[in-house]
Design a protein around this motif. Structure first.
Motif, PDB file in Angstrom:
ATOM      1  N   ALA A 186       0.735  -1.102   0.060  1.00 15.50           N
ATOM      2  CA  ALA A 186       0.104   0.069  -0.101  1.00 15.50           C
ATOM      3  C   ALA A 186       1.006   1.333   0.126  1.00 15.50           C
ATOM      4  N   ILE A 187       2.095   1.243   0.702  1.00 14.96           N
ATOM      5  CA  ILE A 187       2.805   2.438   0.963  1.00 14.96           C
ATOM      6  C   ILE A 187       3.497   2.586  -0.603  1.00 14.96           C
ATOM      7  N   VAL A 188       3.914   1.317  -1.165  1.00 14.62           N
ATOM      8  CA  VAL A 188       4.599   1.570  -2.344  1.00 14.62           C
ATOM      9  C   VAL A 188       3.712   1.999  -3.498  1.00 14.62           C
ATOM     10  N   ALA A 189       2.471   1.653  -3.448  1.00 11.22           N
ATOM     11  CA  ALA A 189       1.328   1.983  -4.458  1.00 11.22           C
ATOM     12  C   ALA A 189       1.007   3.577  -4.219  1.00 11.22           C
ATOM     13  N   ALA A 190       1.070   3.996  -2.901  1.00 11.96           N
ATOM     14  CA  ALA A 190       0.758   5.591  -2.891  1.00 11.96           C
ATOM     15  C   ALA A 190       1.707   6.211  -3.221  1.00 11.96           C
ATOM     16  N   ILE A 191       2.971   5.757  -3.237  1.00 10.84           N
ATOM     17  CA  ILE A 191       4.247   6.906  -3.561  1.00 10.84           C
ATOM     18  C   ILE A 191       4.554   6.653  -4.915  1.00 10.84           C
ATOM     19  N   GLY A 192       3.774   5.853  -5.539  1.00 11.69           N
ATOM     20  CA  GLY A 192       4.190   5.663  -7.033  1.00 11.69           C
ATOM     21  C   GLY A 192       5.557   4.822  -7.425  1.00 11.69           C
ATOM     22  N   GLY A 193       5.698   3.878  -6.577  1.00 10.60           N
ATOM     23  CA  GLY A 193       7.073   3.041  -6.828  1.00 10.60           C
ATOM     24  C   GLY A 193       8.163   3.551  -5.818  1.00 10.60           C
ATOM     25  N   SER A 194       8.894   2.353  -5.553  1.00 13.17           N
ATOM     26  CA  SER A 194       9.874   2.826  -4.475  1.00 13.17           C
ATOM     27  C   SER A 194      11.294   3.240  -5.051  1.00 13.17           C
ATOM     28  N   PHE A 195      11.536   3.153  -6.325  1.00  7.33           N
ATOM     29  CA  PHE A 195      12.751   3.427  -6.720  1.00  7.33           C
ATOM     30  C   PHE A 195      12.904   5.139  -6.916  1.00  7.33           C
ATOM     31  N   ASP A 196      11.810   5.660  -7.531  1.00  5.42           N
ATOM     32  CA  ASP A 196      11.641   7.085  -7.674  1.00  5.42           C
ATOM     33  C   ASP A 196      11.754   7.697  -6.394  1.00  5.42           C
ATOM     34  N   ALA A 197      11.243   7.090  -5.198  1.00  2.00           N
ATOM     35  CA  ALA A 197      11.127   7.900  -3.770  1.00  2.00           C
ATOM     36  C   ALA A 197      12.862   7.933  -3.442  1.00  2.00           C
ATOM     37  N   ILE A 198      13.473   6.622  -3.722  1.00  2.44           N
ATOM     38  CA  ILE A 198      14.859   6.478  -3.284  1.00  2.44           C
ATOM     39  C   ILE A 198      15.735   7.503  -3.900  1.00  2.44           C
ATOM     40  N   THR A 199      15.410   7.384  -5.308  1.00  2.00           N
ATOM     41  CA  THR A 199      16.371   8.194  -6.080  1.00  2.00           C
ATOM     42  C   THR A 199      16.098   9.812  -5.727  1.00  2.00           C
ATOM     43  N   LYS A 200      14.818  10.185  -5.303  1.00  2.00           N
ATOM     44  CA  LYS A 200      14.608  11.780  -4.947  1.00  2.00           C
ATOM     45  C   LYS A 200      15.443  11.771  -3.593  1.00  2.00           C
ATOM     46  N   ILE A 201      15.503  11.002  -2.759  1.00  2.00           N
ATOM     47  CA  ILE A 201      15.988  11.046  -1.582  1.00  2.00           C
ATOM     48  C   ILE A 201      17.655  11.299  -1.611  1.00  2.00           C
ATOM     49  N   GLU A 202      18.037  10.313  -2.599  1.00  2.00           N
ATOM     50  CA  GLU A 202      19.637  10.249  -2.821  1.00  2.00           C
ATOM     51  C   GLU A 202      20.041  11.701  -3.424  1.00  2.00           C
TER      52      GLU A 202
ATOM     53  N   GLU B 282      14.999  20.104  -0.109  1.00  2.00           N
ATOM     54  CA  GLU B 282      13.450  20.025  -0.460  1.00  2.00           C
ATOM     55  C   GLU B 282      12.909  18.935  -0.792  1.00  2.00           C
ATOM     56  N   ASP B 283      13.545  18.276  -1.717  1.00  2.00           N
ATOM     57  CA  ASP B 283      13.015  16.797  -2.215  1.00  2.00           C
ATOM     58  C   ASP B 283      13.205  15.845  -1.100  1.00  2.00           C
ATOM     59  N   VAL B 284      14.220  16.097  -0.294  1.00  2.00           N
ATOM     60  CA  VAL B 284      14.131  14.725   0.632  1.00  2.00           C
ATOM     61  C   VAL B 284      12.950  15.180   1.684  1.00  2.00           C
ATOM     62  N   TYR B 285      12.476  16.324   1.981  1.00  2.00           N
ATOM     63  CA  TYR B 285      11.395  16.514   2.728  1.00  2.00           C
ATOM     64  C   TYR B 285      10.229  16.227   2.265  1.00  2.00           C
ATOM     65  N   ARG B 286       9.926  16.371   0.948  1.00  2.00           N
ATOM     66  CA  ARG B 286       8.822  16.047   0.519  1.00  2.00           C
ATOM     67  C   ARG B 286       8.513  14.702   0.139  1.00  2.00           C
ATOM     68  N   THR B 287       9.799  13.876  -0.020  1.00  2.00           N
ATOM     69  CA  THR B 287       9.646  12.465  -0.205  1.00  2.00           C
ATOM     70  C   THR B 287       9.175  11.752   1.120  1.00  2.00           C
ATOM     71  N   LEU B 288      10.071  12.367   2.024  1.00  2.00           N
ATOM     72  CA  LEU B 288       9.690  11.636   3.613  1.00  2.00           C
ATOM     73  C   LEU B 288       8.239  12.109   3.937  1.00  2.00           C
ATOM     74  N   ALA B 289       7.712  13.204   3.809  1.00  2.00           N
ATOM     75  CA  ALA B 289       6.438  13.791   3.909  1.00  2.00           C
ATOM     76  C   ALA B 289       5.454  12.652   3.302  1.00  2.00           C
ATOM     77  N   MET B 290       5.992  12.287   1.988  1.00  2.00           N
ATOM     78  CA  MET B 290       5.052  11.550   1.171  1.00  2.00           C
ATOM     79  C   MET B 290       4.826  10.041   1.761  1.00  2.00           C
ATOM     80  N   LEU B 291       6.098   9.394   2.364  1.00  2.00           N
ATOM     81  CA  LEU B 291       6.371   8.191   2.966  1.00  2.00           C
ATOM     82  C   LEU B 291       5.384   8.320   4.202  1.00  2.00           C
TER      83      LEU B 291
END
Length: 111
Positions: free
Chosen positions: A55-71, A80-89
């Protein structure tokens, strides 16, 4: 982190996508359990535990995109991208947990 109208809308959508995956997946899985002769309530309870990560992976639209944004946010200095991605998670986790709690409340503890 600047919370814009679009970001707030995205967070609300992430919450309800994760919530819907939990509720829909467990209830439809319960129908499948009924069709094959398994105990429905215990299967819904089991699915509410195992569907949470999906459910978490479906909500954020795929796990690799979120990890790439954090990286990219950590190593390029744009936090800013880190905070947004962590907020989405976090919001997706809250939606999945809310769905799981609602399902457990409905079916009880069928162990």
């Amino acid at each position: 982190m600047l919370l814009t109208k679009e970001m707030l809308a995205h967070l609300v959508m992430n919450f309800f996508i994760a919530f819907g995956v939990m509720i829909g997946g467990a209830l439809i899985g319960g129908i499948g359990a009924f069709l094959i002769g398994k105990p429905v309530l215990s299967e819904i309870f089991s699915l509410s535990n195992s569907l949470k990560i999906w459910a978490i992976v479906a909500a954020i639209g795929g796990s690799f995109d979120a990890i790439t944004k954090i990286e990219s946010g950590l190593f390029s200095g744009v936090h800013e991208d880190v905070y947004r991605t962590l907020a989405m998670l976090l919001v997706a986790f809250c939606g999945a947990q809310s769905g799981s709690i609602l399902l457990r409340w409905i079916v009880g503890d069928p162990v």
